[in-house]
Scaffold this motif. Structure first.
Motif, PDB file in Angstrom:
ATOM      1  N   LEU A  21      91.920  44.710 104.921  1.00 32.03           N
ATOM      2  CA  LEU A  21      91.467  45.213 103.625  1.00 32.03           C
ATOM      3  C   LEU A  21      89.974  44.997 103.405  1.00 32.03           C
ATOM      4  O   LEU A  21      89.414  45.545 102.459  1.00 32.03           O
ATOM      5  N   ALA A  26      88.455  50.547 103.107  1.00 31.72           N
ATOM      6  CA  ALA A  26      89.890  50.519 103.422  1.00 31.72           C
ATOM      7  C   ALA A  26      90.726  50.262 102.173  1.00 31.72           C
ATOM      8  O   ALA A  26      91.751  50.916 101.956  1.00 31.72           O
ATOM      9  N   ARG A  27      90.310  49.298 101.344  1.00 27.53           N
ATOM     10  CA  ARG A  27      91.127  48.924 100.190  1.00 27.53           C
ATOM     11  C   ARG A  27      91.282  50.093  99.229  1.00 27.53           C
ATOM     12  O   ARG A  27      92.391  50.423  98.791  1.00 27.53           O
ATOM     13  N   THR A  29      90.896  53.330  99.803  1.00 28.43           N
ATOM     14  CA  THR A  29      91.623  54.440 100.409  1.00 28.43           C
ATOM     15  C   THR A  29      93.116  54.141 100.465  1.00 28.43           C
ATOM     16  O   THR A  29      93.950  54.998 100.142  1.00 28.43           O
ATOM     17  N   PHE A  30      93.462  52.926 100.863  1.00 27.18           N
ATOM     18  CA  PHE A  30      94.853  52.537 101.013  1.00 27.18           C
ATOM     19  C   PHE A  30      95.576  52.531  99.665  1.00 27.18           C
ATOM     20  O   PHE A  30      96.694  53.046  99.540  1.00 27.18           O
ATOM     21  N   LEU A  34      98.703  54.834  98.500  1.00 22.40           N
ATOM     22  CA  LEU A  34      99.952  54.235  98.026  1.00 22.40           C
ATOM     23  C   LEU A  34     100.354  54.792  96.663  1.00 22.40           C
ATOM     24  O   LEU A  34     101.548  54.993  96.399  1.00 22.40           O
ATOM     25  N   MET A 138      97.276  58.984 106.033  1.00 23.43           N
ATOM     26  CA  MET A 138      96.718  57.638 105.886  1.00 23.43           C
ATOM     27  C   MET A 138      96.715  56.914 107.216  1.00 23.43           C
ATOM     28  O   MET A 138      95.755  56.216 107.561  1.00 23.43           O
ATOM     29  N   ARG A 139      97.783  57.082 108.002  1.00 22.92           N
ATOM     30  CA  ARG A 139      97.810  56.415 109.303  1.00 22.92           C
ATOM     31  C   ARG A 139      96.741  56.982 110.238  1.00 22.92           C
ATOM     32  O   ARG A 139      96.159  56.250 111.047  1.00 22.92           O
ATOM     33  N   TRP A 142      93.593  55.317 109.200  1.00 20.68           N
ATOM     34  CA  TRP A 142      93.510  53.952 109.751  1.00 20.68           C
ATOM     35  C   TRP A 142      92.953  53.987 111.165  1.00 20.68           C
ATOM     36  O   TRP A 142      92.138  53.132 111.548  1.00 20.68           O
ATOM     37  N   ALA A 155      96.948  46.817 110.540  1.00 20.76           N
ATOM     38  CA  ALA A 155      96.844  47.870 109.521  1.00 20.76           C
ATOM     39  C   ALA A 155      98.127  48.686 109.456  1.00 20.76           C
ATOM     40  O   ALA A 155      98.649  48.975 108.368  1.00 20.76           O
ATOM     41  N   TYR A 156      98.669  49.067 110.608  1.00 18.21           N
ATOM     42  CA  TYR A 156      99.905  49.841 110.634  1.00 18.21           C
ATOM     43  C   TYR A 156     101.083  49.023 110.100  1.00 18.21           C
ATOM     44  O   TYR A 156     101.972  49.561 109.425  1.00 18.21           O
ATOM     45  N   ASP A 159     100.783  48.902 106.401  1.00 23.83           N
ATOM     46  CA  ASP A 159     101.157  50.211 105.882  1.00 23.83           C
ATOM     47  C   ASP A 159     102.680  50.364 105.853  1.00 23.83           C
ATOM     48  O   ASP A 159     103.259  50.854 104.873  1.00 23.83           O
TER      49      ASP A 159
END
Length: 402
Positions: A21, A26-27, A29-30, A34, A138-139, A142, A155-156, A159
């Motif tokens: 994160l 990254a934070r 976007t993730f 979600l 999203m993957r 990543w 990361a995966y 996720d």
């Protein structure tokens, strides 16, 4: 590799989930992804309750749900191909807009009883056709954000665990919403989540840098991810009947159906724990070999569940099965990403996602038929055998490609 990549950790220490994160952008976007993906956790139950309330017919509800889910699954690789070809910023917003508008239309159609079944079926089918592939996208992002294999595995795993929790918390959120409004309100909530989450996702700097590939000589890189798809289909086939098998076990042993949610919750908890452990382990085995062994372990645990003498043993066996579910899916997605070129990453992940859902749909039918002819224990064994068969397929494909 993307210019946004700056995530190679120090070799002196193992990367943590916090390090994932801390990767630039990254934070944000993730979390945006979600928010949009939470719509998939709320929409199925909302469609089920809304159509049943509006028509009073389980047959119509079953047809509408089948069309909604069927078109979403079958066309997932097609929608993912559009994302790969045109980039998330151009492909996802039109899908999200159309999907949200159709959910609002379905909410309007089911707000009062007496909705025409044909109109509901058409709206549901069109909604499934345009469902945005946020998970596979999203993957793929990543893979562009993270260039260290250990950190990418984390990361995966993160996720996968988050997705597992979304499908647990989504129905709970719908249940809470029902205390204040009718079931179609859940459809409106799903529409808002999808549109807002997608807009936040595509405006992230991490996604702004992802564009469609230039035309390549000789076609797109990356072929069909056969091994990950076989493993994912086997997992879906094996687990699809879990709800029915657990319910049949509870009824035959006179425990009552009230224990079923707790046993299925144990499966989800096991999945979350397994996902976190998978990201923490410094694996030495290659992804393809690891995928085969994880699928074997999942099948064995599911077969053991059929030997349960009581409900507590069954809950423990289902939790043990769950421990291998998220790592199997995570490894399948990782292997698909490894074998795909930059121009086919989203599509490769979408094939895995579609395989899980297709296996789940087929397995539910098989489990229902088998329970009418075989014992519950034998049905559990057959479900485990489906996973073992997929492991054999993974090994065969891996050897052929080697």
């Amino acid at each position: 590799m993307s210019a946004l990549t700056s995530s190679r950790p120090s070799p002196a220490r193992r990367p943590s989930y916090a390090a994932v994160l801390r990767v630039p952008h990254a934070r944000r976007t993730f979390l945006a992804a979600l928010a949009g993906r939470l719509a998939y956790g709320t929409v199925s139950l909302s469609v089920l309750l809304s159509v049943t309330r509006a028509t009073g017919s389980y047959a119509v509800t079953g047809l509408v749900m089948a069309l909604f889910g069927g078109f979403a699954v079958v066309l997932t690789p097609v929608r993912a191909t559009l994302v790969d070809r045109y980039g998330p910023r151009r492909a996802l917003p039109p899908m999200a807009g159309a999907y949200s508008a159709l959910l609002c239309l379905l909410a309007a159609q089911t707000w009062r009883p007496g909705a025409p079944p044909a109109a509901l079926a058409v709206t549901a089918a069109l909604s499934g056709c345009v469902a945005p592939p946020l998970g596979p996208t999203m993957r793929a992002v990543w893979g562009r954000l993270v260039d260290d294999p250990a950190l990418l595995r984390r990361a995966y795993s993160l996720d996968g665990v988050a997705e597992e929790l979304l499908f647990v918390s989504g129905p709970a959120l719908v249940g809470l919403l029902l205390r204040f409004g009718p079931p179609p309100a859940g459809l409106l909530l799903s529409a808002v989540l999808m549109l807002a989450g997608t807009c936040a996702f595509v405006t992230s700097p991490a996604v702004r840098g992802v564009t469609g590939p230039k035309r390549e000589v000789g076609g797109q890189a990356g072929g069909f991810p056969a091994a990950p798809v076989i493993a994912a289909a086997g997992l879906g086939l094996a687990l699809s009947g879990a709800d029915l098998l657990v319910m049949a076990f509870a009824e035959q042993r006179s425990y009552g159906t009230e224990v079923v949610p707790w046993i299925l919750a144990a499966l989800s908890v096991g999945g979350a724990v397994g996902g976190l452990l998978n990201g923490a382990v410094d694996w030495r085995l290659p992804a393809a070999e690891r995928l085969a062994w994880l699928t074997v372990a999942l099948g064995a645990a599911l077969a053991v569940a059929g030997l349960a003498p009581g409900v507590w043993f069954l809950a423990l066996a289902m939790a043990a099965t769950g421990v291998f579910v998220t790592p199997t899916l995570t490894t399948a997605y990782l292997l698909a990403d490894e074998t795909a070129g930059d121009s086919a990453r989203t599509r490769a992940g979408a094939w895995v996602n579609a395989a899980v859902n297709a296996g789940t749909s087929a397995g539910s039918v098989v489990a229902g038929l088998a329970l009418g002819r075989l014992s519950v224990g034998l049905c559990f064994a057959l479900a485990g055998a489906a996973a073992l068969a997929s492991a054999t397929g993974v090994r065969a494909v891996t050897r052929l490609r080697a």
